[in-house]
Design an enzyme around this catalytic site. Structure first.
Site, PDB file in Angstrom:
ATOM      1  N   ASN A   1       1.109  -1.306  -0.375  1.00 43.04           N
ATOM      2  CA  ASN A   1      -0.179   0.029   0.241  1.00 43.04           C
ATOM      3  C   ASN A   1       0.916   1.196  -0.018  1.00 43.04           C
ATOM      4  OD1 ASN A   1      -3.070   1.447   0.593  1.00 43.04           O
ATOM      5  ND2 ASN A   1      -1.750   1.997   1.976  1.00 43.04           N
TER       6      ASN A   1
ATOM      7  N   GLU B   1      -3.476   6.056  -3.586  1.00 44.18           N
ATOM      8  CA  GLU B   1      -4.346   4.680  -4.893  1.00 44.18           C
ATOM      9  C   GLU B   1      -3.421   3.385  -5.261  1.00 44.18           C
ATOM     10  OE1 GLU B   1      -8.163   5.010  -4.432  1.00 44.18           O
ATOM     11  OE2 GLU B   1      -6.970   7.054  -4.464  1.00 44.18           O
TER      12      GLU B   1
ATOM     13  N   LYS C   1      -2.330  -2.293  -8.624  1.00 42.11           N
ATOM     14  CA  LYS C   1      -3.576  -2.136  -8.482  1.00 42.11           C
ATOM     15  C   LYS C   1      -3.609  -0.507  -8.759  1.00 42.11           C
ATOM     16  CE  LYS C   1      -6.172  -3.791  -5.617  1.00 42.11           C
ATOM     17  NZ  LYS C   1      -7.296  -4.041  -6.818  1.00 42.11           N
TER      18      LYS C   1
END
Length: 205
Positions: free
Chosen positions: A105, A123, A138
């Site tokens: 992340n 994000e 992602k």
């Protein structure tokens, strides 16, 4: 200034700070707080907080707009090393709580506050599923849209660079976290914590 450390089981409020304003908050539980690692657990049912006071130039938090008010499903574990612009998150799935994979992340390096930590999710992320041979990127398109919206002014190159750095480490076979965390179990006595009063007004670091 000597920063306080959190004790195992203590509630640690994780806030997101966007362009100088508190944008989001949730209570996590400290698993480990050592010089080399801060491990935080976000349990099922942990409430989400969305401040009402602010300008919010990039709009309200996406989870607020989607009606999400608490963490659902299995809890997740977030592993942070000091000064790094990402966490390694551990996910589980299914009725037997099987290990699902590692989630890298991208976020602001953590800044400690009297009640927890401040950061901002970037994000853009990488995911390596438990049964997969390789990671995948992602939210690439969403990240590009966030740049258009002005969410990360002057930070685009640094955020992409951190993602590329993680990808290069994974490609080289490096693992900077302990794979044993995949088998970690939360204390069954832990319940979903609440946000403390005044959590959104604690000064930003």
């Amino acid at each position: 200034m000597v920063e306080r450390r959190f004790a195992p089981g203590e509630v640690v409020v994780r806030r997101e700070i966007l362009r100088g304003e508190v944008w989001f908050g949730c209570p996590t539980i400290c698993v480990e707080d050592s010089p080399d690692l801060l491990a935080l657990y976000l349990p099922p049912g942990a409430e989400f907080g969305f401040p009402t006071d602010g300008v919010f130039p990039c709009g309200r938090h996406p989870w607020e707009m989607a009606g999400h008010r608490s963490w659902s499903g299995h809890g997740k574990l977030m592993l942070h090393r000091p000064g790094e612009a990402h966490s390694v998150d551990v996910f589980w799935t299914g009725p037997q709580r099987d290990f699902a994979g590692w989630y890298f992340n991208l976020q602001d390096p953590l800044r400690r506050t009297p009640i927890g930590v401040d950061t901002l999710d970037h994000e853009l992320d990488l995911w390596w599923g438990a049964d997969d041979d390789r990671y995948v990127w992602k939210d690439v398109e969403i990240f590009a849209q966030r740049l258009v919206e002005g969410r990360y002014p002057g930070m685009a190159d640094a955020i992409r660079g951190e993602g590329d750095r993680i990808a290069a480490l994974l490609d080289a076979g490096q693992r900077w976290w302990d794979p044993a965390w995949a088998q970690w179990q939360p204390d069954p006595a832990w319940s979903a914590p609440r946000l403390p009063a005044g959590w959104a007004t604690v000064p930003i670091r």
